[in-house]
Scaffold this motif. Structure first.
Motif, PDB file in Angstrom:
ATOM      1  N   LEU A  42       0.811  -1.215   0.000  1.00  0.00           N
ATOM      2  CA  LEU A  42       0.000   0.000   0.000  1.00  0.00           C
ATOM      3  C   LEU A  42       0.849   1.272   0.000  1.00  0.00           C
ATOM      4  N   LEU A  57      -0.326   1.308  -6.787  1.00  0.00           N
ATOM      5  CA  LEU A  57      -1.166   1.178  -5.603  1.00  0.00           C
ATOM      6  C   LEU A  57      -2.356   0.263  -5.923  1.00  0.00           C
ATOM      7  N   ASP A 111      -5.929  -1.337  -6.015  1.00  0.00           N
ATOM      8  CA  ASP A 111      -7.284  -0.867  -5.692  1.00  0.00           C
ATOM      9  C   ASP A 111      -8.171  -2.062  -5.331  1.00  0.00           C
ATOM     10  N   CYS A 142      -6.508  -7.637   5.922  1.00  0.00           N
ATOM     11  CA  CYS A 142      -6.309  -6.674   4.846  1.00  0.00           C
ATOM     12  C   CYS A 142      -7.249  -5.486   5.039  1.00  0.00           C
ATOM     13  N   ALA A 190      -5.841  -1.765   5.683  1.00  0.00           N
ATOM     14  CA  ALA A 190      -6.182  -0.694   4.735  1.00  0.00           C
ATOM     15  C   ALA A 190      -6.861   0.461   5.467  1.00  0.00           C
ATOM     16  N   PHE A 218      -7.275   4.237   4.111  1.00  0.00           N
ATOM     17  CA  PHE A 218      -8.039   3.920   2.903  1.00  0.00           C
ATOM     18  C   PHE A 218      -9.473   3.546   3.274  1.00  0.00           C
ATOM     19  N   ILE A 259     -10.372   0.734  -1.831  1.00  0.00           N
ATOM     20  CA  ILE A 259      -9.789  -0.601  -1.982  1.00  0.00           C
ATOM     21  C   ILE A 259     -10.847  -1.671  -1.735  1.00  0.00           C
TER      22      ILE A 259
END
Lengths: 341, 341
Positions: free
Chosen positions: B235, B240, B242, B255, B259, B264, B270
């Motif tokens: 990340l 990067l 998505d 994850c 994130a 994010f 993402i």
DNA sequence: GTGAAAGCGCTAACAT
DNA sequence: ATGTTAGCGCTTTCAC
């Protein structure tokens, strides 16, 4: 191709089967010569003693039976893991069965295990079990019996439990000290000692802080399905809970989801505490505060105690009860306790 | 007190053991009279045939061995559940062992099961297994062998797998259609066919949509510990991602956590997709999109096939491969596919 | 219709 | 130091 037997070795080496039998186990009365010859031949021909024959002789099959309510369940699978490790290291095989929380299946499982002539049985009983004849059968068959976690109070035998009372007391005390006053108790059916003991811990913690016990905050809610019905209802009525102390992590995880979906903030508006400290406590959002039950250790302790019984190594004559310590693991679904230094 | 035997019944009824044996099974040559008398007496005295004796005669113990990498694992415990149900309904006992993802332990488990003289073995092999002699041993011992999920390509025997390729293809296609372009593939070691097959599905889906395959988006990341290292790294670098297509739900759940903790939004920035559709997909926030592997069904199918082999009921002569369908279960960790009507 | 005997693979008591 | 015999509980020829 069918496995080579002692007799085969005897014939090949011009010995008697009994000599071979002794030679294999380095019996003192057998000459080094013969021992070596026999063992060499055995090695070479990949001889494997036939367990079944041994078992018939002794009428014991160095196997331990386990009955759990469910296999697909973090806590029980952790306990199974511990049992497995201990059993394996002691040379015992494991016959695992699950009752699926159903009395009839539990009875059948017991029958199956007795049929298989296991030397001992470890059980965590199903939620729906109210009669205990099948447990008594085990004892009557001279098979060692031990209950773990979901013990049966109607049968006098060895037990391994966690200190549910203290676990609950500590967690609820923490909730109180972090400022919660309307703490809900989501428990299980009254036939489950684990639930009753936790409720005692819950009530005693409230008493210690002079908080009145409110029956409306105490519900049976031990499954995800129940959670979906019970929790929204509680969040709509008075007194509005500002904390939930849940019987397991699954209910607690759902509790977080439900509270958030109804517009509450966790833990600002509502604190949530689970029981077990399973893997899911790490992936909920916020991460779930929970009481660790040390399932792996419980499994090891239970298996060890049972094996000691089987082998007559347990010194204590009467019934033994072992208690596994719990541990409150604080994560993010509960408010912090303010410390004024 | 030691269980009553056929001989006991014979003595009590002034019959020979062989007559009693026949009477118990309603042998046609035995008079109704005798049958009734024997069975009545047996019932009354709770006679139970001694399995061990039976087993010695036939050198078979109607037991199936299972080796899984881990027991405390949603997918495998689900498969075990299926195996258990099927085995139980067919009168087979289950000996369950786990390798803990360790080659040495796997070898030992195989030995133990062969020692116990099981009639068949179901295995999902450990991650670290690169030699297969112990598997060959099973076959050489005339014990039926079947691989499920984590199959061993080096051994030619029955297998039950999920359609990893299609499962991955479908999931990645969905991610693409929802607008993702830099889709990361978090897989396992190259020795695992399940990982390779999913990667093929992943790559083919990208190709179908003419998206270049970027090696920097493909990593080995199949444990929580790896996730904590690998995902933050990805990340921070170009390109990067998505979207993350993960080898299991645990990595996927982490994850999401990672994130979010890095600022994010999931799924806006993402998307995350797991594999298994385990219980945790319901308690992550947002709830995790995942590919359902139908572990329970896999267990049932695997056990059934093995039992058919054991009992000589499987018609197909050669090696049989069964494939369990997967199913993409869309929840909230992936963007919606825009449909323009 | 029922019984006697042998044997599955192993061990242990009792010879020698 | 090694062999013989018997037996664990059951089934299965083979007799009668």
């Amino acid at each position: 191709m069918g496995q080579i037997t002692l007799k085969d070795i005897a014939k090949a080496l011009n010995l008697s089967p009994s000599t071979v039998s002794r030679a294999m186990r380095n019996h003192p009365a057998i000459s080094k010569e013969t021992c070596r010859a026999v063992q060499e031949y055995a090695e070479e021909h990949r001889y494997k003693p036939n367990r079944l024959a041994l078992q018939l002789r002794t009428n014991k099959n160095n196997t331990i039976g386990v009955i759990v309510p469910e296999i697909v369940h973090y806590f029980f699978s952790t306990v199974l893991d511990g049992i497995q490790q201990e059993a394996e290291s002691e040379g015992y095989n494991l016959l695992i069965s699950h009752s699926n929380e159903d009395y009839e299946r539990e009875v059948k499982s017991v029958e199956t295990l007795l049929d298989a002539r296991v030397c001992g049985i470890l059980i965590s009983q199903s939620k729906t079990t109210l009669k205990f004849d099948h447990f008594q059968d085990i004892i009557d068959n001279n098979v060692n019996l031990l209950f773990f976690d979901r013990i049966c109070t109607g049968i006098n035998t060895d037990k391994v439990v966690v200190d549910d009372y203290t676990g609950a007391f500590t967690a609820v005390e923490y909730l109180i000290e972090s400022g919660c006053r309307n703490i809900a108790f989501l428990g299980s059916v009254p036939s489950m000692p684990i639930s009753n003991n936790r409720r005692m811990g819950y009530e005693d913690a409230l008493r210690k802080y002079k908080i009145a016990i409110n029956k409306n905050l105490i519900e049976v809610c031990d499954t995800v399905d129940l959670a979906k019905v019970v929790i929204p209802e509680m969040l709509k009525h008075d007194p509005l809970p500002d904390a939930f102390f849940c019987i397991n992590d699954e209910v607690a995880a759902y509790c977080i989801q439900i509270a958030k979906s109804m517009g509450f903030k966790v833990p600002e508006d509502i604190s949530v505490c689970g029981f077990t400290n399973s893997y899911i406590t790490e992936v909920t959002y916020p991460r779930l505060t929970s009481v660790d039950q040390h399932g792996f250790e419980m499994g090891k302790v239970a298996a060890r105690l049972l094996i000691n019984r089987i082998e007559g190594k347990e010194k204590k004559e009467g019934v033994v009860s072992r208690v596994i310590k719990t541990e409150l693991v604080i994560k993010e679904s509960t408010k912090l306790v303010q410390t004024f230094a």
